[in-house]
Design a protein around this motif. Structure first.
Motif, PDB file in Angstrom:
ATOM      1  N   THR A  20       0.329  -0.661 -10.124  1.00  0.00           N
ATOM      2  CA  THR A  20      -0.173   0.011  -8.931  1.00  0.00           C
ATOM      3  C   THR A  20      -1.682   0.204  -8.980  1.00  0.00           C
ATOM      4  O   THR A  20      -2.385  -0.077  -7.990  1.00  0.00           O
ATOM      5  N   ASP A  21      -2.213   0.681 -10.094  1.00  0.00           N
ATOM      6  CA  ASP A  21      -3.648   0.941 -10.187  1.00  0.00           C
ATOM      7  C   ASP A  21      -4.463  -0.349 -10.052  1.00  0.00           C
ATOM      8  O   ASP A  21      -5.500  -0.364  -9.385  1.00  0.00           O
ATOM      9  N   LEU A  29      -7.557  -3.948  -3.904  1.00  0.00           N
ATOM     10  CA  LEU A  29      -7.623  -3.618  -2.476  1.00  0.00           C
ATOM     11  C   LEU A  29      -8.978  -2.978  -2.158  1.00  0.00           C
ATOM     12  O   LEU A  29      -9.610  -3.317  -1.155  1.00  0.00           O
ATOM     13  N   GLY A  30      -9.441  -2.091  -3.018  1.00  0.00           N
ATOM     14  CA  GLY A  30     -10.741  -1.464  -2.826  1.00  0.00           C
ATOM     15  C   GLY A  30     -11.882  -2.464  -2.848  1.00  0.00           C
ATOM     16  O   GLY A  30     -12.823  -2.381  -2.055  1.00  0.00           O
ATOM     17  N   ARG A  66       5.914   3.275  -7.216  1.00  0.00           N
ATOM     18  CA  ARG A  66       4.905   2.546  -7.974  1.00  0.00           C
ATOM     19  C   ARG A  66       5.206   1.062  -7.815  1.00  0.00           C
ATOM     20  O   ARG A  66       6.364   0.667  -7.653  1.00  0.00           O
ATOM     21  N   PHE A  71      -1.208  -0.959   4.406  1.00  0.00           N
ATOM     22  CA  PHE A  71      -2.279  -0.073   3.947  1.00  0.00           C
ATOM     23  C   PHE A  71      -3.065   0.426   5.153  1.00  0.00           C
ATOM     24  O   PHE A  71      -3.113  -0.224   6.201  1.00  0.00           O
ATOM     25  N   ASN A  85      -4.425  -1.339  -6.364  1.00  0.00           N
ATOM     26  CA  ASN A  85      -5.334  -0.464  -5.619  1.00  0.00           C
ATOM     27  C   ASN A  85      -6.797  -0.837  -5.865  1.00  0.00           C
ATOM     28  O   ASN A  85      -7.611  -0.834  -4.937  1.00  0.00           O
ATOM     29  N   LYS A 111      -6.090   2.366   1.784  1.00  0.00           N
ATOM     30  CA  LYS A 111      -5.143   2.917   0.804  1.00  0.00           C
ATOM     31  C   LYS A 111      -3.734   2.384   1.064  1.00  0.00           C
ATOM     32  O   LYS A 111      -3.278   2.334   2.214  1.00  0.00           O
ATOM     33  N   LEU A 112      -3.052   2.045  -0.009  1.00  0.00           N
ATOM     34  CA  LEU A 112      -1.663   1.592   0.118  1.00  0.00           C
ATOM     35  C   LEU A 112      -0.793   2.716   0.654  1.00  0.00           C
ATOM     36  O   LEU A 112      -0.976   3.881   0.295  1.00  0.00           O
ATOM     37  N   THR A 126       9.159  -2.154  -6.170  1.00  0.00           N
ATOM     38  CA  THR A 126       8.649  -0.792  -6.298  1.00  0.00           C
ATOM     39  C   THR A 126       9.698   0.010  -7.053  1.00  0.00           C
ATOM     40  O   THR A 126      10.890  -0.303  -6.987  1.00  0.00           O
TER      41      THR A 126
END
Length: 133
Positions: free
Chosen positions: A18-19, A25-26, A111, A99, A22, A103-104, A48
């Motif tokens: 997950t991290d 994505l950022g 997760r 998203f 993210n 943010k997701l 998930t």
């Protein structure tokens, strides 16, 4: 489109990515849309999961293992890892996650996990986006 490289460490394991997702994505500076994850392998999976500490990951692995019967597999190059292929097919190799505002959108306990069935290996997850206009 970008690619995540995930190093697994055991024959079977649940890896929380997950991290990493993210972070990517950022970096893509996307606001609203759909994120697609595709795992380019046939002996691992994406899904998930709720990963409460204390063995939840092992619960998943034990349950998955019990899904596959002990039969005489005919897979030509290595019949012993045919169950790994079947588990990958059952769980799946792709995820689609919306998203918003970069943010997701995940549930409280959700997760994103890569489930390794035939490691340790280097796994590639392709990340692509569809943007809302």
């Amino acid at each position: 489109m970008v690619e995540l490289v995930i190093e697994t460490k055991r024959k079977r394991e649940v890896v929380d990515i997950t991290d990493e997702v993210n972070l990517e994505l950022g970096k893509l500076d996307a606001k609203d849309g759909i994120l697609n994850l595709f795992l380019a392998h046939t002996t691992a999976a994406l899904t998930t999961a709720d990963l409460d500490p204390g063995g939840t990951d092992e619960d998943y692995l034990e349950a998955f293992e019990k899904l596959i019967p002990k039969i005489n597999f005919r897979h030509p190059h290595n019949p012993t890892h045919m169950p790994d292929h079947i588990l990958s097919s059952l769980v799946g190799t792709s995820l689609t996650i919306p998203f918003e505002a970069g943010k997701l959108i995940l549930g409280t306990w959700q997760r994103i996990v890569l489930i390794e069935f035939d490691g340790p290996r280097e796994r590639r997850v392709v990340v692509s986006l569809s943007h809302n206009l």
